[in-house]
Write an enzyme that holds these catalytic residues in place. Structure first.
Site, PDB file in Angstrom:
ATOM      1  N   GLY A  54       0.805  -1.205   0.000  1.00  0.00           N
ATOM      2  CA  GLY A  54       0.000   0.000   0.000  1.00  0.00           C
ATOM      3  C   GLY A  54       0.844   1.263   0.000  1.00  0.00           C
ATOM      4  N   GLY A  56       1.568   5.191   1.189  1.00  0.00           N
ATOM      5  CA  GLY A  56       1.562   5.766   2.531  1.00  0.00           C
ATOM      6  C   GLY A  56       2.790   5.435   3.338  1.00  0.00           C
ATOM      7  N   HIS A  57       3.679   4.573   2.767  1.00  0.00           N
ATOM      8  CA  HIS A  57       4.907   4.186   3.465  1.00  0.00           C
ATOM      9  C   HIS A  57       6.151   4.785   2.789  1.00  0.00           C
ATOM     10  CE1 HIS A  57       2.295   1.457   5.512  1.00  0.00           C
ATOM     11  NE2 HIS A  57       2.089   0.709   4.439  1.00  0.00           N
ATOM     12  N   LYS A 105       5.673  -8.386   2.113  1.00  0.00           N
ATOM     13  CA  LYS A 105       5.485  -8.185   3.543  1.00  0.00           C
ATOM     14  C   LYS A 105       4.312  -9.042   4.018  1.00  0.00           C
ATOM     15  CE  LYS A 105       4.862  -3.716   3.453  1.00  0.00           C
ATOM     16  NZ  LYS A 105       4.677  -3.694   1.978  1.00  0.00           N
ATOM     17  N   ASP A 110      -1.532  -8.722   0.822  1.00  0.00           N
ATOM     18  CA  ASP A 110      -0.297  -8.742   0.028  1.00  0.00           C
ATOM     19  C   ASP A 110       0.070 -10.173  -0.350  1.00  0.00           C
ATOM     20  OD1 ASP A 110      -0.403  -6.113   0.986  1.00  0.00           O
ATOM     21  OD2 ASP A 110       1.769  -5.947   1.084  1.00  0.00           O
ATOM     22  N   HIS A 219       0.563   0.420   9.573  1.00  0.00           N
ATOM     23  CA  HIS A 219      -0.736   0.903   9.111  1.00  0.00           C
ATOM     24  C   HIS A 219      -1.539   1.503  10.263  1.00  0.00           C
ATOM     25  CE1 HIS A 219       0.390  -2.528   6.481  1.00  0.00           C
ATOM     26  NE2 HIS A 219       0.039  -1.682   5.540  1.00  0.00           N
TER      27      HIS A 219
END
Length: 333
Positions: A54, A56-57, A105, A110, A219
């Protein structure tokens, strides 16, 4: 909510467009389905190293695409797994004729989506291996996983295996190396304040002014427990002790220490914490041979940090030191 965005529904697409504009010498960006690929892909007779997750990282994972690291990254929506068609596209765009290694991960979405793409690619004659990273010692299971979460150790894994692939190591060798790193890396993080997912518009969780979340996920998942805010010495020790005990790490071990900002922690605090971690490791006789400090595996603007320790040997030191040229990591070029 104050963010530099136009529309929460297009934030990832617009960010990827900006990333492509910023690094045209390093990457190409495809938007449908979304894939970040190294500019010279595919590289003939080279194992393709592919990861994703995702958005945002950032800079993980797109910021690690380039020579000596990833061949491609698949960015999902914010905190959302990439889809199988993204991974399929990445495999097709990086196929050098000698197979691909997927670094995944340990989050349920995922794992399922990467495995689905791998099965489809193998049906088309592409040899694909998958290695799952689960370095977080904080919890056994979380809202997103069956088993431990994959966190800061992912970056170290991508760098080391990426260096091996760049040198021409075959698919069997890259897979074996990846499993070796997974077995020898451990991480844990904490949060002082949550990030805000753009489409939600509110913090993922709230903490009182005098408490922290110990063992947080990337998250915003809950950690081991909420504890009173302590000194920097106490907070670093609360992360380092469980890491050291888990492998365990012992006197005389050689390690890489990665001190990571979750996005909102400034470097003045991060360097302070890193110095404490080095001191505590020295007191235990653990030898820090390599270091990385900075906001590399983030959770939007979460205020917090994580520590990652990788047990080193000569092979891993050599591969860590090997040249890398990406948007977020570059040395030796």
């Amino acid at each position: 909510m104050k963010k530099i965005i136009n529309d929460p529904s297009t934030v990832v697409e617009e960010s990827l467009r900006g990333m492509a504009s910023a690094h045209p010498d390093l990457i190409r960006v495809q938007l449908d389905p979304a894939v970040v690929v190294r500019a010279d892909a595919p590289v003939s007779r080279k194992v393709a190293i592919i990861s994703g997750g995702g958005a945002g990282h950032e800079p993980m994972h797109g910021g690690f695409v380039g020579k000596g690291m990833l061949d491609a990254a698949c960015p999902g929506h914010v905190f959302t797994s990439p889809t199988p068609d993204q991974v399929q596209a990445a495999l097709a765009m990086t196929d050098g004729g000698v197979g691909a290694l997927l670094i995944v991960k340990n989050y349920t979405g995922d794992v399922l989506n990467f495995e689905t793409a791998a099965e489809l690619a193998e049906a088309d004659g592409v040899e694909v291996r998958t290695v799952v990273i689960d370095d977080d010692v904080a919890v056994t299971d979380s809202l997103y996983t069956a088993g431990r979460r994959g966190v800061g150790g992912t970056l170290l894994l991508e760098k080391i295996v990426g260096a091996a692939a760049e040198r021409g190591v075959d698919l069997d060798g890259c897979e074996a190396l990846a499993r070796k790193v997974v077995a020898q890396v451990r991480s844990m993080g904490l949060a002082l304040a949550s990030g805000i997912v753009p489409h939600a518009g509110v913090p993922s969780f709230t903490l009182a002014d005098d408490e922290i979340e110990l063992g947080i996920g990337i998250h915003g998942e809950p950690g081991r427990r909420r504890v009173p805010l302590g000194t920097a010495d106490e907070m670093v020790k609360s992360l380092l002790d469980p890491i050291l005990e888990d492998l365990p790490f012992a006197e005389g071990d050689r390690v890489l220490l990665f001190t990571n900002s979750m996005g909102g922690t400034p470097l003045i605090e991060l360097y302070l914490a890193h110095g404490i971690a080095e001191r505590l490791l020295a007191e235990r006789g653990v030898v820090v041979e390599r270091r990385l400090v900075g906001p590399f595996v983030t959770s939007l603007e979460m205020q917090g940090m994580s520590l990652t320790l990788l047990k080193l040997d000569d092979e891993l030191v050599d591969l860590w030191d090997a040249p890398v040229h990406t948007a977020a990591l570059r040395w030796g070029v």
